[in-house]
Design a protein around this motif. Sequence first.
Motif, short mmCIF file in Angstrom:
data_model
loop_
_atom_site.label_atom_id
_atom_site.label_comp_id
_atom_site.label_asym_id
_atom_site.label_seq_id
_atom_site.Cartn_x
_atom_site.Cartn_y
_atom_site.Cartn_z
N HIS A 153 16.86 -9.78 -12.03
CA HIS A 153 17.96 -9.97 -11.26
C HIS A 153 19.41 -10.05 -11.22
O HIS A 153 19.85 -11.20 -10.50
CB HIS A 153 17.59 -10.89 -10.76
N GLU A 154 20.52 -9.68 -12.54
CA GLU A 154 21.06 -9.52 -13.20
C GLU A 154 22.19 -8.57 -12.91
O GLU A 154 21.90 -7.53 -12.74
CB GLU A 154 21.18 -9.45 -14.60
N PRO A 155 23.16 -8.79 -12.66
CA PRO A 155 23.97 -7.18 -12.01
C PRO A 155 23.52 -7.19 -13.81
O PRO A 155 24.03 -7.10 -15.13
CB PRO A 155 25.51 -8.07 -12.56
N GLN A 156 23.98 -5.28 -14.03
CA GLN A 156 23.77 -4.59 -14.98
C GLN A 156 25.67 -4.40 -15.77
O GLN A 156 26.37 -5.12 -14.97
CB GLN A 156 23.60 -2.80 -14.86
N MET A 157 25.18 -4.35 -17.03
CA MET A 157 26.24 -4.14 -17.53
C MET A 157 27.16 -3.76 -17.43
O MET A 157 28.35 -3.91 -17.38
CB MET A 157 25.77 -3.62 -19.13
N PHE A 167 22.92 -11.82 -20.32
CA PHE A 167 22.50 -10.60 -20.09
C PHE A 167 21.30 -10.44 -20.69
O PHE A 167 21.64 -9.85 -22.04
CB PHE A 167 23.55 -9.94 -20.02
N THR A 168 20.44 -10.01 -19.86
CA THR A 168 19.08 -9.41 -20.84
C THR A 168 18.39 -8.41 -20.17
O THR A 168 17.28 -7.92 -20.88
CB THR A 168 17.99 -10.34 -20.55
N GLY A 169 19.00 -7.61 -19.08
CA GLY A 169 18.57 -6.74 -19.31
C GLY A 169 17.16 -6.89 -17.52
O GLY A 169 17.05 -6.38 -17.01
N ALA A 170 17.28 -8.05 -17.37
CA ALA A 170 16.35 -8.32 -16.52
C ALA A 170 17.07 -8.07 -14.63
O ALA A 170 18.28 -7.37 -14.31
CB ALA A 170 16.23 -9.84 -15.95
#
Length: 331
Positions: A135-139, A130-133
């Motif tokens: 397109h990613e789900p939020q943490m 997870f990089t905070g991008a």
Amino acid sequence: MMLRDGLYEQIINKEIDAELTGSDKLSQTAPIDTAEASKVLAKYVAKVVERGLDNLRDNGGDLNAQVALANQIITTIQTETKEADFDSLSVAERAEQLLALFDRQNSIWALDEKAQVVRPETSIAQSSLFTGAAHEPQMYTELKKEIVSCNRIDMLVSFIKWSGLRLIMDELTTFTQNGGELRIITTSYMGATDVKAIEELRKLPNTQIKVSYNTKITRLHAKAYIFYRNTGFTTAYVGSSNLSNAALTSGLEWNTKITKKDLPETVDKVAATFEFYWNDREFEYYDEGQRERLARALQAEKVFRQQQCRNLYDGHPALFLSAGDPGQAGS
């Protein structure tokens, strides 16, 4: 292939062997470690098998053809090892993956078999980053789904802010009320923890909290969230996010999600390290009687940090012209 100069940790196959034999370059080699041979060879063969299955698909083979090839490999292993048990490991004709299993009598699915099964968006079998991008789900949304789909939770965070905890508090409440066990390790580091957050956690059933008050000795800056599953699909998030709103939503935080299925030794090390900290006397049980002690420790840390910043400011005032409040902690 063309081998480039540099370091390797590569099985020498026939292609590489031919290139090494025909080269005048210096090479350093070593026998495959007998103790690690199974793991090393299995990883190599897995890549070969994946390449073969891709090739089969690209040449028009369907899923059934890929399953058949996989089963041929398993049959070969059974033949060579003379172990009949390998037959049971053949892929079933239905060619499906099991995603969940629940009791018909004691679950919400007993009432409605079409009810949605909550699971993390990211795989619980393959590790990810997870990089905070965008397109990613939020943490925090992923943590919520991890919480409601596991059996036991360990959390190791430098500090806990109410702004972050409230994002997952409903899920933690339901989890612990349903019998899930929660253990949390935190500190008074930088005076950043909110007493309210610790108190709300303390009120949860089946929850234990340990705190390190001596930040001069115990400089815990690790962040880890471990979700144990009785099915063996344990996951752990290790990275930079403390339990704060910024860290779990909009911050530029990097967190690696590791799974028991593809990185078992790493997950075991995370779990063992947590257990070591849990049993370290530097981390003390928190109960209702510790509230004032925690508040004093947090205040003392804030004063100490503010004094440090003032001392630095006196020496380098230009550094703080636009830095904001030097006493505020990060994520």
